[in-house]
Design an enzyme around this catalytic site. Structure first.
Site, PDB file in Angstrom:
ATOM      1  N   GLN A  65      43.631  37.347  38.144  1.00  0.00           N
ATOM      2  CA  GLN A  65      43.168  36.329  39.104  1.00  0.00           C
ATOM      3  C   GLN A  65      44.312  35.887  40.011  1.00  0.00           C
ATOM      4  OE1 GLN A  65      39.853  35.829  39.064  1.00  0.00           O
ATOM      5  NE2 GLN A  65      39.945  37.254  37.328  1.00  0.00           N
ATOM      6  N   TYR A 105      38.416  37.711  29.798  1.00  0.00           N
ATOM      7  CA  TYR A 105      37.358  38.524  30.389  1.00  0.00           C
ATOM      8  C   TYR A 105      37.029  38.112  31.823  1.00  0.00           C
ATOM      9  CZ  TYR A 105      34.083  35.118  28.057  1.00  0.00           C
ATOM     10  OH  TYR A 105      33.421  34.020  27.582  1.00  0.00           O
ATOM     11  N   GLU A 106      36.283  38.992  32.488  1.00  0.00           N
ATOM     12  CA  GLU A 106      36.020  38.902  33.928  1.00  0.00           C
ATOM     13  C   GLU A 106      37.314  38.958  34.739  1.00  0.00           C
ATOM     14  OE1 GLU A 106      33.164  39.513  34.688  1.00  0.00           O
ATOM     15  OE2 GLU A 106      32.151  38.992  32.841  1.00  0.00           O
ATOM     16  N   GLY A 107      38.286  39.671  34.242  1.00  0.00           N
ATOM     17  CA  GLY A 107      39.596  39.774  34.884  1.00  0.00           C
ATOM     18  C   GLY A 107      40.536  38.754  34.288  1.00  0.00           C
ATOM     19  N   ARG A 111      33.034  35.020  37.328  1.00  0.00           N
ATOM     20  CA  ARG A 111      34.370  34.423  37.243  1.00  0.00           C
ATOM     21  C   ARG A 111      34.303  32.908  37.382  1.00  0.00           C
ATOM     22  NH1 ARG A 111      37.870  39.092  40.538  1.00  0.00           N
ATOM     23  NH2 ARG A 111      38.178  40.392  38.670  1.00  0.00           N
TER      24      ARG A 111
END
Length: 586
Positions: A445, A438-440, A295
Site C-alpha cells: 500500500q 491481505y488485499e496487498g 482494500r
C-alpha cells in the site's frame, strides 16, 4: 465480550453535523435519502451486529471451520446468521436497483460495515468479499453474465470470492500460471491452483461464484496477459438454478493465527467451466475494481477491531479497582480507585479513542466521496475518483496498523487478564493481524501511494486530496484551530510535492514512512475539523469529548509524523547498506 454497544452517537454526529448529510444528498439529487433514514439504518444495523453476529464471535474462534468429504462447514450459528442477514436485505444495500439492489449511498452502508467488523471479523469476511465480487461483475461483466448471476449475488443467495494468489505468485501476479482454454461455445476451461481464498467454500449459500485470474493461450507475458473469469461452484441449469458440479474443489483449509471461523481455502480448478469478465488480457484492471473496494473494507476491519478492543478496555478500566490515582483519591468509599484514573491507563485509552474516532471520520469522508464518484457531475466524479485513489492505500494501511496497535493496547489495559482467553481481548489482536497482510500488504500500500498515486501520477491525486481537505479547513469557525489545521495541511502538501522528484529507489525506501506521515497529518486536520463542528452543536458532552480528544491527538499522537518525516527524508543509503552475510550473526 469486548463489544458492548454501537457507536451510534458518533456516527450520527459525523454524518449529520460534520459531513452535512442532508445537504450532501440534496446536492447529489437523491431526495429519497436523508439523515433520519441513515440513523434508522445504523440503529437496525447495530441491533443485528450486537444481537446476532457478536454472540458468535468467541465460539466461532474456538470451533473453527472443517473440511470433510470435500465440503466446508463453518461454526455453529454462522450460516443461520447469514440467512437472517440476507432475509433482512443487508447484503443488497449497495447493489444496483436494476438487479434488485437497494442502491443505498455508501455513507449509509459504511457504518453498518464497521459495526459488523467490530462484532465478528471472521463472519463479516464472506459478505465483504461478496460485495466486492458483485461490484466487479456490475462494472465489467457482459449483460448475459449479469442477467445470470448478479441478482443472486446482490441478494446474497449466492456468495462471491476473489482468486488471485498462487503458491509462487502473491504480490507479483505476473508470475501466475493458471490457464484458461477457450471453448467452442464461448466458455473457457480454467485450470490451476489458488491459495488464501476467503470462503472458497462454505455452508451458507447454494452457490459460490469465483472470480479467477488466469492466462489465455499465447497471452502476453507479465500482468498484461492476465484475464478475469467467472467460475461458479455449481453450473446453472436451464432455469438458472445451481445444477451440475463444476470441475473445482477445495484442497484444504488453512490453520491460522486468527480469523479461524472464516474458511481460508486452497482451491483447485481442474478444467472448470468459466466465462470471461471484461476484455481479454484486461483482468487485472477488472480485478482492481474489486481489490480497491476490498482494500477500503479491510481498513474498516482494522477500525472495527479497534473499536471492539477499546470498548473492552474502557469497561474493564472503569471496573478494575487497584491503588490510588496519583492526582488524588477518586473513589473515597473504596480502598482503591478504578484504574481508568491512572495516567498511563488513560494514555492507552486515549491513544485508542483518538485514533479510532479519527479513522472513523476518515472512513466516512471516504464514503462521501464514493457517493460523489457514483452520483456527482462528470467533473465531480473525476475529482472524487482522484481523492479515493489517493486515500485508498492510506485507509487500508493506516487503519489496519492502527487496529493492531489498539488491540495490543487493549490487552495491555487488562494486564494479565488481557492475555487470558476468556476476556476476548487476545482474539481481537490475533484476528486483526491478517488485515495488514491481505488485499496487498501494508508495504505494498505504501509503495502504491508514493509510486503510482504520487510520483508517477505527477501529484494530481495528491492535489485533489489537498483540495478536499481544504474544504474542511475552510469550514472551521475557530480562527486559532483553522490556522493550526491549515498549517498542518500546508506542511503535508509541501512535503508531498517535494517527493515528486524522487527516483524509484528513494521512493521505495521512503514509502512506509511517507504513508504514516500522511496519515497522521490528515487525521490531525480531521480532528481540528471535527472538534470545531462539535463546538457549534448542542451536545455539550460530545463537544467536550471531541475537544479534549483532539488535544490529546495533537499533542501526543500527531508528533509521530515528525519522526516518520525524518525517516523518509533520510534517503535509502542506510536501508540498503547491509547485504548478504552482513545480515547474519558472524
Amino acid at each position: 465480550m469486548p463489544l458492548h454497544y454501537a457507536p451510534t452517537a458518533d456516527f450520527q454526529f459525523l454524518l449529520k453535523e460534520w459531513l452535512g448529510l442532508d445537504a450532501h444528498y440534496e446536492k447529489l439529487g437523491i431526495s429519497d435519502f436523508d439523515s433520519d433514514l441513515a440513523n434508522e439504518i445504523i440503529a437496525q444495523g447495530a441491533r443485528f451486529a450486537l444481537d446476532v453476529v457478536a454472540p458468535l464471535n468467541r465460539e466461532g474462534d474456538e470451533e473453527g471451520c472443517k473440511l470433510e468429504n470435500g465440503k466446508v462447514t463453518t461454526p455453529k450459528g454462522f450460516a443461520d446468521a447469514y440467512q437472517e442477514y440476507v432475509a433482512n436485505g443487508w447484503n443488497a444495500m449497495l447493489g444496483t436497483a436494476e438487479y434488485d439492489g437497494q442502491d443505498l449511498p455508501y455513507t449509509m452502508a459504511v457504518p453498518v460495515h464497521e459495526m459488523l467488523n467490530a462484532a465478528n471479523l471472521s463472519w463479516r469476511l464472506t459478505t465483504m468479499l461478496t460485495e466486492s465480487a458483485t461490484l466487479a461483475v456490475t462494472k465489467h461483466a457482459s449483460k448475459a453474465l449479469k442477467d445470470k448471476y448478479l441478482a443472486k449475488l446482490i441478494s446474497g443467495e449466492w456468495t462471491g470470492t476473489m482468486n488471485l494468489t498462487e503458491p509462487h505468485a502473491g504480490t507479483d501476479l505476473s508470475l501466475l500460471n493458471t490457464k484458461a482454454e477457450p471453448q467452442a461455445d464461448g466458455s473457457y476451461k480454467v485450470t490451476g491452483n489458488k491459495i488464501f481464498i476467503t470462503a472458497g467454500d462454505q455452508d451458507w449459500s447454494s452457490n459460490v461464484i469465483h472470480l479467477v485470474l488466469a492466462r489465455l493461450p499465447d497471452a502476453p507475458k507479465g500482468v498484461k496477459g492476465i484475464s478475469l473469469f467467472l467460475v461458479p461452484k455449481l453450473l446453472l441449469d436451464d432455469n438458472n438454478e445451481p445444477g451440475e458440479a463444476n470441475s473445482l474443489s477445495v484442497g484444504s483449509i488453512e490453520h491460522k493465527m486468527g480469523i479461524k471461523a472464516s474458511p481460508t481455502c486452497v482451491m483447485n480448478f481442474d478444467g472448470a467451466t468459466g466465462w470471461l469478465v471484461g476484455e481479454e488480457n484486461q483482468g487485472l484492471a477488472c480485478m482492481f475494481t474489486m481489490m480497491n473496494d476490498a482494500r477500503f473494507q479491510v481498513g474498516l476491519q482494522g477500525l472495527g477491531a479497534a473499536e471492539s478492543s477499546y470498548q473492552g478496555a474502557l469497561t474493564y478500566a472503569r471496573e478494575r479497582v487497584q491503588s490510588r490515582a496519583p492526582q488524588g483519591i477518586q473513589n473515597p468509599d473504596g480502598k482503591a480507585d478504578p484504574i481508568v484514573f491512572q495516567p498511563d491507563v488513560a494514555r492507552m485509552l486515549l491513544t485508542q479513542k483518538s485514533q479510532i474516532e479519527g479513522s472513523r471520520a476518515l472512513s466516512l469522508l471516504y464514503a462521501k466521496y464514493m457517493d460523489i464518484e457514483k452520483l456527482g457531475t462528470p467533473e465531480e466524479q473525476e475529482h472524487a475518483e482522484k481523492v479515493l485513489q489517493f486515500l485508498t492505500p492510506i485507509c487500508k494501511a493506516y487503519m489496519t496498523d492502527m487496529g493492531l496497535e489498539t488491540t495490543s493496547l487493549g490487552v495491555q489495559v487488562l494486564g494479565g487478564h488481557g492475555f487470558i482467553r476468556e476476556w476476548g481481548m487476545e482474539q481481537l489482536m490475533r484476528d486483526v493481524r491478517i488485515a495488514m497482510l491481505y488485499e496487498g500488504t501494508n508495504g505494498i500500500q505504501a509503495l502504491d501511494l508514493i509510486g503510482r498515486k504520487l510520483t508517477r501520477d505527477g501529484g494530481h491525486m495528491m492535489e485533489a486530496t489537498y483540495q478536499a481537505f481544504i474544504e474542511l479547513v475552510n469550514e472551521i469557525n475557530d480562527s486559532d484551530a483553522k490556522h493550526a489545521a491549515q498549517t498542518v495541511l500546508d506542511e503535508w502538501h509541501a512535503s508531498s510535492k517535494a517527493c515528486l522528484g524522487m527516483d524509484g529507489t528513494t521512493a521505495a525506501s521512503a514509502a512506509n514512512d511517507f504513508l504514516a506521515y500522511s496519515a497522521y497529518s490528515l487525521l490531525g486536520v480531521l480532528w481540528y475539523s471535527m472538534a470545531d463542528k462539535a463546538e457549534s452543536g448542542d451536545n455539550a458532552v460530545l463537544a467536550s469529548s471531541k475537544k479534549k480528544t483532539r488535544d490529546f491527538f495533537i499533542e501526543r499522537i500527531m508528533p509521530r509524523r515528525d519522526a516518520h518525516k525524518a525517516a523518509y527524508t533520510a534517503g535509502p543509503d542506510s536501508t540498503l547498506a547491509i547485504s548478504g552475510s552482513e545480515f547474519d550473526y558472524l
